[in-house]
Design a protein around this motif. Structure first.
Motif, mmCIF file in Angstrom:
data_model
loop_
_atom_site.group_PDB
_atom_site.id
_atom_site.type_symbol
_atom_site.label_atom_id
_atom_site.label_comp_id
_atom_site.label_asym_id
_atom_site.label_seq_id
_atom_site.Cartn_x
_atom_site.Cartn_y
_atom_site.Cartn_z
ATOM 1 N N ALA A 151 5.746 -11.031 1.133
ATOM 2 C CA ALA A 151 4.703 -10.812 2.139
ATOM 3 C C ALA A 151 5.328 -10.602 3.519
ATOM 4 O O ALA A 151 4.895 -9.729 4.278
ATOM 5 N N ALA A 152 6.366 -11.368 3.827
ATOM 6 C CA ALA A 152 7.050 -11.209 5.120
ATOM 7 C C ALA A 152 7.731 -9.838 5.205
ATOM 8 O O ALA A 152 7.688 -9.179 6.251
ATOM 9 N N PRO A 168 0.792 -1.227 0.000
ATOM 10 C CA PRO A 168 0.000 0.000 0.000
ATOM 11 C C PRO A 168 0.827 1.281 0.000
ATOM 12 O O PRO A 168 0.456 2.254 -0.649
ATOM 13 N N HIS A 169 1.943 1.313 0.692
ATOM 14 C CA HIS A 169 2.723 2.549 0.747
ATOM 15 C C HIS A 169 3.417 2.855 -0.576
ATOM 16 O O HIS A 169 4.003 3.915 -0.731
ATOM 17 N N PHE A 170 3.342 1.961 -1.549
ATOM 18 C CA PHE A 170 3.860 2.210 -2.887
ATOM 19 C C PHE A 170 2.759 2.103 -3.943
ATOM 20 O O PHE A 170 3.030 2.076 -5.133
ATOM 21 N N SER A 171 1.524 2.003 -3.519
ATOM 22 C CA SER A 171 0.381 1.906 -4.431
ATOM 23 C C SER A 171 0.510 0.761 -5.428
ATOM 24 O O SER A 171 0.121 0.881 -6.580
ATOM 25 N N LEU A 172 1.068 -0.350 -4.994
ATOM 26 C CA LEU A 172 1.153 -1.547 -5.832
ATOM 27 C C LEU A 172 0.267 -2.604 -5.187
ATOM 28 O O LEU A 172 0.472 -2.962 -4.029
ATOM 29 N N ARG A 173 -0.743 -3.043 -5.926
ATOM 30 C CA ARG A 173 -1.718 -3.976 -5.374
ATOM 31 C C ARG A 173 -1.709 -5.295 -6.138
ATOM 32 O O ARG A 173 -1.422 -5.327 -7.333
ATOM 33 N N ASN A 174 -2.056 -6.354 -5.430
ATOM 34 C CA ASN A 174 -2.182 -7.655 -6.063
ATOM 35 C C ASN A 174 -3.205 -7.561 -7.182
ATOM 36 O O ASN A 174 -4.222 -6.899 -7.037
ATOM 37 N N ALA A 175 -2.911 -8.218 -8.283
ATOM 38 C CA ALA A 175 -3.776 -8.274 -9.467
ATOM 39 C C ALA A 175 -3.795 -6.960 -10.245
ATOM 40 O O ALA A 175 -4.590 -6.801 -11.163
ATOM 41 N N LEU A 234 10.877 0.395 -6.017
ATOM 42 C CA LEU A 234 10.410 -0.780 -5.274
ATOM 43 C C LEU A 234 11.431 -1.915 -5.285
ATOM 44 O O LEU A 234 11.529 -2.685 -4.337
ATOM 45 N N LEU A 235 12.170 -2.032 -6.388
ATOM 46 C CA LEU A 235 13.077 -3.168 -6.561
ATOM 47 C C LEU A 235 14.217 -3.186 -5.547
ATOM 48 O O LEU A 235 14.714 -4.252 -5.207
ATOM 49 N N GLU A 236 14.630 -2.023 -5.056
ATOM 50 C CA GLU A 236 15.674 -2.002 -4.034
ATOM 51 C C GLU A 236 15.223 -2.718 -2.772
ATOM 52 O O GLU A 236 15.964 -3.481 -2.177
ATOM 53 N N ALA A 279 6.838 -6.900 7.845
ATOM 54 C CA ALA A 279 7.871 -6.348 8.716
ATOM 55 C C ALA A 279 7.984 -4.839 8.527
ATOM 56 O O ALA A 279 8.161 -4.090 9.499
ATOM 57 N N ASN A 280 7.852 -4.369 7.307
ATOM 58 C CA ASN A 280 7.946 -2.951 7.026
ATOM 59 C C ASN A 280 6.780 -2.201 7.674
ATOM 60 O O ASN A 280 6.955 -1.102 8.186
#
Length: 116
Positions: A105-106, A42-49, A66-68, A110-111
């Protein structure tokens, strides 16, 4: 949902055929569609699907920050025409896509807790 871009234990005996083929064509300026099959971030506005539509360069620019933090994303972005195959592979025990999903997901969890 299409987004136009403008600016755990898993068995260790997986094989390369468990990974959906990566898109390796050079950025030709042609629009492509990649579906994200990982956990929502959510904090990067990337959602499943979520379906990302744009040139390879635009999609790469969108995912670069995001990749970092989440390098698994590159394996969880699949061409829309291979989406059903990827989902089928994720349901099989010991598949590397499942491992990438669980690892991400982990990290996301954690983040959210501020432990990363």
């Amino acid at each position: 949902m299409t987004e136009e871009l403008t600016e755990n234990p898993v068995e260790e005996n997986w094989t390369e055929d468990n990974v959906v083929e990566e898109t390796t064509t050079a950025d030709s300026g042609e629009k492509i569609k990649l579906a994200y099959i990982g956990p929502s971030i959510p904090h990067f506005s990337l959602r499943n699907a979520m379906v990302l539509t744009g040139t390879e360069g635009e999609i790469e620019a969108f995912t670069k920050p995001l990749l970092e933090r989440y390098p698994e994303i590159k394996y969880l972005l699949v061409p829309v025409d291979k989406l059903s195959d990827a989902k089928r592979k994720m349901r099989r025990k010991g598949n590397i896509l499942t491992k990438y999903y669980r690892d991400m997901a982990a990290k996301v969890k954690a983040n959210r807790r501020g432990k990363e």
